[in-house]
Design a protein around this motif. Structure first.
Motif, short mmCIF file in Angstrom:
data_model
loop_
_atom_site.label_atom_id
_atom_site.label_comp_id
_atom_site.label_asym_id
_atom_site.label_seq_id
_atom_site.Cartn_x
_atom_site.Cartn_y
_atom_site.Cartn_z
N THR A 1 128.68 -29.88 31.06
CA THR A 1 126.88 -30.44 31.40
C THR A 1 127.18 -31.93 31.99
N LEU A 2 126.41 -31.45 33.75
CA LEU A 2 126.10 -32.85 34.38
C LEU A 2 124.76 -33.33 33.86
N ILE A 3 124.59 -34.61 33.88
CA ILE A 3 123.66 -35.00 33.95
C ILE A 3 123.22 -36.31 34.95
N GLN A 4 122.18 -36.09 35.63
CA GLN A 4 122.30 -36.87 37.02
C GLN A 4 120.78 -37.15 36.90
N SER A 5 120.59 -39.16 36.80
CA SER A 5 119.22 -39.72 36.57
C SER A 5 119.42 -40.43 37.48
N GLY A 6 117.97 -41.06 38.03
CA GLY A 6 118.31 -41.84 39.02
C GLY A 6 116.86 -42.11 40.05
N VAL A 7 116.68 -43.25 40.79
CA VAL A 7 115.40 -43.30 41.49
C VAL A 7 115.08 -42.50 42.78
N GLU A 8 114.74 -42.45 43.62
CA GLU A 8 114.55 -41.41 44.92
C GLU A 8 113.50 -42.05 45.60
N ASP A 9 113.54 -43.04 46.53
CA ASP A 9 112.80 -43.92 47.10
C ASP A 9 112.88 -43.54 48.71
N VAL A 10 111.93 -43.15 48.99
CA VAL A 10 112.14 -42.84 50.16
C VAL A 10 110.91 -43.20 51.26
N PRO A 11 110.23 -44.31 51.64
CA PRO A 11 109.31 -44.41 52.14
C PRO A 11 108.36 -44.05 53.09
N ASP A 12 109.30 -43.66 54.29
CA ASP A 12 109.29 -43.21 55.20
C ASP A 12 109.09 -41.73 54.80
N ALA A 13 109.24 -40.24 53.73
CA ALA A 13 108.63 -39.27 53.40
C ALA A 13 108.56 -39.24 52.20
N GLY A 14 107.59 -40.82 51.93
CA GLY A 14 106.44 -40.90 50.63
C GLY A 14 107.01 -41.10 49.64
N ILE A 15 108.57 -40.81 49.61
CA ILE A 15 108.66 -40.38 47.98
C ILE A 15 109.46 -41.84 47.37
N ASN A 16 108.95 -41.80 46.38
CA ASN A 16 109.47 -42.49 45.32
C ASN A 16 109.06 -42.39 44.11
N ARG B 1 117.03 -37.66 56.39
CA ARG B 1 118.45 -37.67 57.34
C ARG B 1 118.88 -39.59 56.80
N GLY B 2 121.18 -39.68 56.50
CA GLY B 2 121.17 -40.57 56.46
C GLY B 2 121.51 -41.58 54.91
N HIS B 3 119.98 -40.80 54.80
CA HIS B 3 119.65 -41.86 52.98
C HIS B 3 120.91 -41.51 51.67
N GLU B 4 120.62 -42.83 51.35
CA GLU B 4 121.57 -42.86 50.10
C GLU B 4 119.89 -42.81 49.24
N PHE B 5 121.08 -42.58 47.85
CA PHE B 5 120.73 -41.68 46.84
C PHE B 5 121.33 -42.11 45.11
N THR B 6 121.03 -43.06 44.57
CA THR B 6 121.91 -44.39 44.26
C THR B 6 121.84 -42.91 42.28
N PHE B 7 122.30 -42.45 42.08
CA PHE B 7 121.87 -42.40 40.11
C PHE B 7 123.43 -42.84 39.47
N GLU B 8 122.54 -42.89 38.17
CA GLU B 8 123.69 -42.87 37.33
C GLU B 8 124.02 -41.11 36.53
N ILE B 9 125.20 -40.62 36.30
CA ILE B 9 126.11 -39.63 35.80
C ILE B 9 126.66 -40.05 34.70
N ALA B 10 126.14 -38.69 33.87
CA ALA B 10 127.23 -38.12 32.06
C ALA B 10 127.55 -36.67 32.65
N ILE B 11 128.87 -36.65 32.27
CA ILE B 11 129.09 -36.00 31.81
C ILE B 11 129.88 -34.85 30.03
N LYS B 12 129.28 -33.87 29.69
CA LYS B 12 129.17 -34.11 28.55
C LYS B 12 129.41 -32.78 28.22
N GLY B 13 130.92 -31.98 27.76
CA GLY B 13 131.90 -30.86 28.06
C GLY B 13 131.00 -30.51 29.60
#
Length: 157
Positions: free
Chosen positions: A130-145, A116-128
């Motif tokens: 289709t939406l493509i989303q990519s990036g890093v999810e890094d939440v040390p408190d949840a053990g996510i990287n 909760r309250g965490h921000e995730f930054t992604f790069e997106i592209a839309i082609k027709g």
């Protein structure tokens, strides 16, 4: 004369190659412009999900589940539901911002308190549609990287 002819052919070939590169650049710029015009609003169905953690790549099995993302002017929500059971249902949501092709979600509503309250930054592209989303999810408190790549298709009315 033959040398001049060969140089002319070479120049034409080089111009054709440069022209193809310019077309690819224009297509990439068009994708960014579409995203900047906030064309992400709508309902999207996940059709591909990839997670890379360290040296492991995992592709999400979508054969028994449906994952949708809904975006309006400034909020998003997502839901995952197994097709045949009530098990595995989860969802979340919050606000987002879009600057060019940089999409940032602030996850305010989710069952996992450490997210909760965490921000995730992604790069997106839309082609027709289709939406493509990519990036890093890094939440040390949840053990996510992890690095994610998600591809969605627009849900038509």
């Amino acid at each position: 004369m033959e040398r001049l002819f060969n140089k002319s052919i070479l120049m034409l070939a080089l111009m054709a190659l440069v022209s193809c590169g310019d077309k690819e650049k224009a297509e990439k710029n068009e994708t960014v412009i579409v995203a900047a015009q906030n064309e992400i609003k709508g309902s999207w169905l996940l059709v591909y999900g990839e997670t890379r953690t360290a040296d492991t790549v995992e592709v999400k099995d979508l054969s028994d589940t449906e994952f949708i993302k809904i975006l309006n002017e400034d909020h998003f929500a997502f839901f995952n539901q197994n097709k045949d059971t009530a098990e595995g249902f989860y969802g979340g949501g919050g606000t987002y911002s879009l600057k060019g092709n940089v999409y940032t979600e602030r996850l305010d509503y989710i069952g996992a308190k450490e997210l909760r309250g965490h921000e995730f930054t992604f790069e997106i592209a839309i082609k027709g549609d289709t939406l493509i989303q990519s990036g890093v999810e890094d939440v040390p408190d949840a053990g996510i990287n992890r690095h994610i790549v998600e591809k969605y298709i627009r849900i038509k009315d």
